[in-house]
Design a protein around this motif. Structure first.
Motif, PDB file in Angstrom:
ATOM      1  N   ARG A 275       0.839  -1.211   0.000  1.00 54.96           N
ATOM      2  CA  ARG A 275       0.000   0.000   0.000  1.00 54.96           C
ATOM      3  C   ARG A 275       0.868   1.253   0.000  1.00 54.96           C
ATOM      4  O   ARG A 275       0.541   2.241  -0.663  1.00 54.96           O
ATOM      5  CB  ARG A 275      -0.939   0.005   1.200  1.00 54.96           C
ATOM      6  N   LYS A 276       1.950   1.214   0.734  1.00 60.22           N
ATOM      7  CA  LYS A 276       2.848   2.364   0.819  1.00 60.22           C
ATOM      8  C   LYS A 276       3.714   2.483  -0.433  1.00 60.22           C
ATOM      9  O   LYS A 276       3.834   3.561  -1.020  1.00 60.22           O
ATOM     10  CB  LYS A 276       3.724   2.246   2.068  1.00 60.22           C
ATOM     11  N   SER A 277       4.333   1.390  -0.847  1.00 55.73           N
ATOM     12  CA  SER A 277       5.288   1.414  -1.960  1.00 55.73           C
ATOM     13  C   SER A 277       4.628   1.591  -3.327  1.00 55.73           C
ATOM     14  O   SER A 277       5.257   2.113  -4.247  1.00 55.73           O
ATOM     15  CB  SER A 277       6.109   0.132  -1.974  1.00 55.73           C
ATOM     16  N   TYR A 278       3.397   1.143  -3.467  1.00 55.79           N
ATOM     17  CA  TYR A 278       2.694   1.202  -4.757  1.00 55.79           C
ATOM     18  C   TYR A 278       1.369   1.942  -4.614  1.00 55.79           C
ATOM     19  O   TYR A 278       0.362   1.569  -5.205  1.00 55.79           O
ATOM     20  CB  TYR A 278       2.460  -0.221  -5.298  1.00 55.79           C
ATOM     21  N   ALA A 279       1.378   3.019  -3.829  1.00 53.30           N
ATOM     22  CA  ALA A 279       0.162   3.756  -3.481  1.00 53.30           C
ATOM     23  C   ALA A 279      -0.676   4.146  -4.702  1.00 53.30           C
ATOM     24  O   ALA A 279      -1.908   4.109  -4.650  1.00 53.30           O
ATOM     25  CB  ALA A 279       0.518   4.989  -2.668  1.00 53.30           C
ATOM     26  N   GLU A 280      -0.046   4.512  -5.796  1.00 52.51           N
ATOM     27  CA  GLU A 280      -0.819   4.960  -6.971  1.00 52.51           C
ATOM     28  C   GLU A 280      -1.651   3.851  -7.582  1.00 52.51           C
ATOM     29  O   GLU A 280      -2.585   4.112  -8.342  1.00 52.51           O
ATOM     30  CB  GLU A 280       0.113   5.561  -8.009  1.00 52.51           C
ATOM     31  N   TYR A 281      -1.342   2.606  -7.249  1.00 56.25           N
ATOM     32  CA  TYR A 281      -2.086   1.471  -7.807  1.00 56.25           C
ATOM     33  C   TYR A 281      -3.030   0.802  -6.795  1.00 56.25           C
ATOM     34  O   TYR A 281      -3.685  -0.180  -7.114  1.00 56.25           O
ATOM     35  CB  TYR A 281      -1.107   0.410  -8.343  1.00 56.25           C
ATOM     36  N   VAL A 282      -3.097   1.348  -5.576  1.00 59.69           N
ATOM     37  CA  VAL A 282      -3.919   0.746  -4.532  1.00 59.69           C
ATOM     38  C   VAL A 282      -5.344   1.284  -4.595  1.00 59.69           C
ATOM     39  O   VAL A 282      -5.558   2.483  -4.761  1.00 59.69           O
ATOM     40  CB  VAL A 282      -3.288   1.006  -3.143  1.00 59.69           C
ATOM     41  N   LEU A 283      -6.292   0.363  -4.445  1.00 52.98           N
ATOM     42  CA  LEU A 283      -7.701   0.736  -4.415  1.00 52.98           C
ATOM     43  C   LEU A 283      -7.972   1.615  -3.196  1.00 52.98           C
ATOM     44  O   LEU A 283      -7.376   1.414  -2.140  1.00 52.98           O
ATOM     45  CB  LEU A 283      -8.584  -0.511  -4.326  1.00 52.98           C
ATOM     46  N   ALA A 284      -8.897   2.526  -3.317  1.00 57.58           N
ATOM     47  CA  ALA A 284      -9.287   3.346  -2.184  1.00 57.58           C
ATOM     48  C   ALA A 284      -9.967   2.461  -1.156  1.00 57.58           C
ATOM     49  O   ALA A 284     -10.722   1.554  -1.502  1.00 57.58           O
ATOM     50  CB  ALA A 284     -10.228   4.459  -2.634  1.00 57.58           C
ATOM     51  N   SER A 285      -9.673   2.700   0.105  1.00 51.43           N
ATOM     52  CA  SER A 285     -10.248   1.868   1.171  1.00 51.43           C
ATOM     53  C   SER A 285     -11.680   2.212   1.455  1.00 51.43           C
ATOM     54  O   SER A 285     -12.121   3.288   1.351  1.00 51.43           O
ATOM     55  CB  SER A 285      -9.444   2.019   2.457  1.00 51.43           C
TER      56      SER A 285
END
Length: 175
Positions: free
Chosen positions: A165-175
């Motif tokens: 979630r931290k390292s690839y934040a731009e690709y993480v779905l919104a919680s």
């Protein structure tokens, strides 16, 4: 849609992380790379079937690049550990990538080469042709979401989810 079959320790961790990424349409936990037909969890855990715990990750490359899916894979586990990940020991926990065609093989090799720039020591990740795929039992599918308070999920899977979630934040779905 593209599907990659990847193994890097317990499939619960891989499943949990890939489900958090934009563009991932499906994650299925299962077994591959062995010689036994219709393996089940108990037989795979013996290490005698030759199968690895793996995930089939189906994703939309217009949303998330294949290179990101593969870089996440190499961020999730230690590809230098032969037949283990942490306290999970046995060939079923090996680091492996199972390709469906020569194009995937080339992508996997390129990802391994990129990862070798970040990992000290030799990467032992197996890159093999995809053979039979056996879907794991239903209780293994989306295990982390179904069992958020389970000890392994809290101690092993959750830190990996948070790292990605931290390292690839731009690709993480919104919680």
């Amino acid at each position: 849609m593209t599907t990659f079959v990847l193994a890097g320790g317990c499939f619960w961790c891989l499943d949990a992380v890939y489900r958090t990424l934009k563009g991932v349409q499906e994650v299925e936990s299962g077994y591959t790379g062995g010689q036994t037909a219709r393996p089940d969890y108990e037989s795979v855990c013996t290490g005698r079937t030759g199968h690895a715990e793996a995930v089939a990750v189906t994703f939309d490359e217009t949303v998330i690049p294949a290179s990101v899916i593969l870089d996440v894979f190499f961020s999730l586990h230690d590809p230098r550990q032969l037949n283990r990940q942490g306290n999970d020991v046995g060939t079923q926990y090996r680091s492996a990538m199972f390709y469906a065609d020569e194009e995937q093989k080339a992508l996997f090799e390129a990802a391994r080469d990129r990862a070798s720039e970040y990992w000290d020591g030799g990467i032992v990740t197996e890159i093999s042709p995809l053979a039979d795929w056996w879907k794991a039992e239903e209780y293994h599918q989306d295990f982390f979401a179904k069992n958020p308070g389970q000890g392994y999920c809290l101690a092993v899977a959750l830190p990996k989810v948070n790292k990605i979630r931290k390292s690839y934040a731009e690709y993480v779905l919104a919680s």
